[in-house]
Motif scaffolding. Structure first.
Motif, PDB file in Angstrom:
ATOM      1  N   SER A   1     -18.525  51.434  55.194  1.00 18.24           N
ATOM      2  CA  SER A   1     -19.813  51.787  55.773  1.00 18.24           C
ATOM      3  C   SER A   1     -20.539  50.481  56.113  1.00 18.24           C
ATOM      4  CB  SER A   1     -20.632  52.612  54.777  1.00 18.24           C
ATOM      5  OG  SER A   1     -20.998  51.805  53.672  1.00 18.24           O
ATOM      6  N   LEU A   2     -21.689  50.593  56.743  1.00 15.71           N
ATOM      7  CA  LEU A   2     -22.467  49.405  57.088  1.00 15.71           C
ATOM      8  C   LEU A   2     -22.813  48.592  55.833  1.00 15.71           C
ATOM      9  CD1 LEU A   2     -24.093  47.657  59.069  1.00 15.71           C
ATOM     10  CD2 LEU A   2     -26.024  49.193  58.680  1.00 15.71           C
ATOM     11  N   PHE A   3     -23.277  49.282  54.794  1.00 19.90           N
ATOM     12  CA  PHE A   3     -23.653  48.574  53.573  1.00 19.90           C
ATOM     13  C   PHE A   3     -22.436  47.985  52.869  1.00 19.90           C
ATOM     14  CE2 PHE A   3     -27.228  51.556  54.102  1.00 19.90           C
ATOM     15  CZ  PHE A   3     -28.211  50.598  54.314  1.00 19.90           C
ATOM     16  N   GLN A   4     -21.302  48.674  52.929  1.00 15.12           N
ATOM     17  CA  GLN A   4     -20.087  48.118  52.351  1.00 15.12           C
ATOM     18  C   GLN A   4     -19.650  46.866  53.108  1.00 15.12           C
ATOM     19  OE1 GLN A   4     -17.529  51.596  52.434  1.00 15.12           O
ATOM     20  NE2 GLN A   4     -17.640  51.785  50.210  1.00 15.12           N
ATOM     21  N   ARG A   5     -19.817  46.862  54.414  1.00 17.11           N
ATOM     22  CA  ARG A   5     -19.469  45.667  55.189  1.00 17.11           C
ATOM     23  C   ARG A   5     -20.373  44.503  54.821  1.00 17.11           C
ATOM     24  NH1 ARG A   5     -18.881  46.440  61.319  1.00 17.11           N
ATOM     25  NH2 ARG A   5     -17.964  44.399  61.054  1.00 17.11           N
ATOM     26  N   ILE A   6     -21.645  44.781  54.634  1.00 11.26           N
ATOM     27  CA  ILE A   6     -22.585  43.732  54.237  1.00 11.26           C
ATOM     28  C   ILE A   6     -22.204  43.180  52.865  1.00 11.26           C
ATOM     29  CG2 ILE A   6     -24.980  43.292  53.543  1.00 11.26           C
ATOM     30  CD1 ILE A   6     -25.791  45.337  55.742  1.00 11.26           C
ATOM     31  N   MET A   7     -21.795  44.060  51.958  1.00  5.75           N
ATOM     32  CA  MET A   7     -21.459  43.661  50.590  1.00  5.75           C
ATOM     33  C   MET A   7     -19.986  43.249  50.439  1.00  5.75           C
ATOM     34  SD  MET A   7     -24.336  43.979  49.108  1.00  5.75           S
ATOM     35  CE  MET A   7     -23.953  43.805  47.395  1.00  5.75           C
ATOM     36  N   ASN A   8     -19.214  43.259  51.528  1.00  8.86           N
ATOM     37  CA  ASN A   8     -17.784  42.923  51.529  1.00  8.86           C
ATOM     38  C   ASN A   8     -17.016  43.786  50.530  1.00  8.86           C
ATOM     39  OD1 ASN A   8     -15.431  41.693  52.324  1.00  8.86           O
ATOM     40  ND2 ASN A   8     -15.660  39.959  50.948  1.00  8.86           N
ATOM     41  N   ALA A   9     -17.208  45.094  50.642  1.00 11.80           N
ATOM     42  CA  ALA A   9     -16.491  46.065  49.821  1.00 11.80           C
ATOM     43  C   ALA A   9     -15.986  47.160  50.742  1.00 11.80           C
ATOM     44  CB  ALA A   9     -17.406  46.648  48.754  1.00 11.80           C
ATOM     45  N   GLY A  10     -15.142  48.022  50.220  1.00 10.69           N
ATOM     46  CA  GLY A  10     -14.657  49.115  51.049  1.00 10.69           C
ATOM     47  C   GLY A  10     -13.731  50.038  50.281  1.00 10.69           C
ATOM     48  N   ASP A  11     -13.359  51.108  50.958  1.00  9.63           N
ATOM     49  CA  ASP A  11     -12.459  52.104  50.405  1.00  9.63           C
ATOM     50  C   ASP A  11     -11.078  51.876  51.009  1.00  9.63           C
ATOM     51  OD1 ASP A  11     -14.793  53.063  49.293  1.00  9.63           O
ATOM     52  OD2 ASP A  11     -15.059  54.609  50.820  1.00  9.63           O
ATOM     53  N   VAL A  12     -10.057  51.895  50.170  1.00 10.71           N
ATOM     54  CA  VAL A  12      -8.689  51.646  50.604  1.00 10.71           C
ATOM     55  C   VAL A  12      -7.876  52.916  50.370  1.00 10.71           C
ATOM     56  CG1 VAL A  12      -6.604  50.281  50.202  1.00 10.71           C
ATOM     57  CG2 VAL A  12      -8.845  49.190  50.073  1.00 10.71           C
ATOM     58  N   THR A  13      -7.175  53.361  51.415  1.00 15.59           N
ATOM     59  CA  THR A  13      -6.309  54.521  51.335  1.00 15.59           C
ATOM     60  C   THR A  13      -4.892  54.076  51.670  1.00 15.59           C
ATOM     61  OG1 THR A  13      -8.151  55.870  52.139  1.00 15.59           O
ATOM     62  CG2 THR A  13      -5.987  56.902  52.115  1.00 15.59           C
ATOM     63  N   VAL A  14      -3.943  54.418  50.804  1.00 15.21           N
ATOM     64  CA  VAL A  14      -2.545  54.037  51.010  1.00 15.21           C
ATOM     65  C   VAL A  14      -1.734  55.303  51.268  1.00 15.21           C
ATOM     66  CG1 VAL A  14      -0.520  52.967  49.961  1.00 15.21           C
ATOM     67  CG2 VAL A  14      -2.789  52.026  49.513  1.00 15.21           C
ATOM     68  N   PHE A  15      -0.988  55.284  52.366  1.00  7.09           N
ATOM     69  CA  PHE A  15      -0.124  56.397  52.737  1.00  7.09           C
ATOM     70  C   PHE A  15       1.333  55.984  52.577  1.00  7.09           C
ATOM     71  CE2 PHE A  15      -4.013  57.155  55.045  1.00  7.09           C
ATOM     72  CZ  PHE A  15      -4.192  58.520  54.973  1.00  7.09           C
ATOM     73  N   THR A  16       2.130  56.892  52.027  1.00 10.76           N
ATOM     74  CA  THR A  16       3.577  56.679  51.998  1.00 10.76           C
ATOM     75  C   THR A  16       4.164  57.735  52.934  1.00 10.76           C
ATOM     76  OG1 THR A  16       3.792  58.064  50.026  1.00 10.76           O
ATOM     77  CG2 THR A  16       3.570  55.700  49.673  1.00 10.76           C
ATOM     78  N   ALA A  17       5.118  58.501  52.503  1.00  9.32           N
ATOM     79  CA  ALA A  17       5.658  59.574  53.341  1.00  9.32           C
ATOM     80  C   ALA A  17       4.700  60.758  53.315  1.00  9.32           C
ATOM     81  CB  ALA A  17       7.015  59.996  52.817  1.00  9.32           C
ATOM     82  N   GLY A  18       4.542  61.415  54.439  1.00 11.75           N
ATOM     83  CA  GLY A  18       3.689  62.589  54.498  1.00 11.75           C
ATOM     84  C   GLY A  18       2.297  62.261  55.027  1.00 11.75           C
ATOM     85  N   ASP A  19       1.486  63.319  55.153  1.00 13.51           N
ATOM     86  CA  ASP A  19       0.153  63.173  55.725  1.00 13.51           C
ATOM     87  C   ASP A  19      -0.930  62.959  54.679  1.00 13.51           C
ATOM     88  OD1 ASP A  19       1.176  63.506  58.252  1.00 13.51           O
ATOM     89  OD2 ASP A  19       0.847  65.675  58.271  1.00 13.51           O
TER      90      ASP A  19
END
Length: 160
Positions: free
Chosen positions: A115-133
């Motif tokens: 989000s905008l605030f996460q970008r300002i704070m240099n943070a974020g959500d990480v999603t890892v995909f392997t096989a499948g949706d």
């Protein structure tokens, strides 16, 4: 043993900058009300309010805001992401632990959301995909999430 290239806990301040600020302001306000008490009340209302009640209210506000900060901190410290040369390891939980280990060779996609605030704070959500949706791993509030993405992408074992 594989070489650890990244290790981090979610950051409370980066995940909840306004919540932490509000909790700190409430803590300071609670201390102020507990110490000064009746001196903060206008003279017209001073006769109706007991100083002990104001002290208890101040102590209560301080205690609740401190408890909230402590809860957020313990929650963040109970989660940890470790990236080694061979795998991603996500540990979640305080008393009972849940471990998720993903081999780098099976990683298909790493998505970073900020989000905008996460970008300002240099943070974020990480999603890892392997096989499948469906995502195999979702981590909220990691510091420097772009580095996570780059480390997995740069790994020669990771899929494209």
């Amino acid at each position: 043993m594989s070489n650890v290239v990244y290790e981090a806990h979610p950051s409370v301040l980066r995940m909840r900058p306004f919540g932490v600020l509000l909790a700190l302001v409430l803590m300071a306000g609670g201390i102020l009300v507990a110490v000064l008490g009746a001196q903060l009340v206008p003279p017209a209302f001073a006769a109706q309010l007991d100083g002990k009640i104001l002290q208890l209210v101040g102590i209560g506000v301080f205690a609740l805001s401190t408890l909230q900060l402590l809860t957020w901190w313990v929650s963040a410290r109970s989660d940890r992401l470790v990236i080694t040369d061979d795998e991603l390891i996500w540990t979640h939980g305080l008393l009972s632990k849940q471990y998720t280990e993903i081999n780098m060779a099976s990683v298909r996609t790493v998505r970073v959301s900020q989000s905008l605030f996460q970008r300002i704070m240099n943070a974020g959500d990480v999603t890892v995909f392997t096989a499948g949706d469906n995502p195999e791993l979702f981590v909220r509030g990691l510091p420097d999430p772009g580095e996570v993405r780059e480390l997995v992408k740069a790994n020669p074992q990771a899929g494209s």
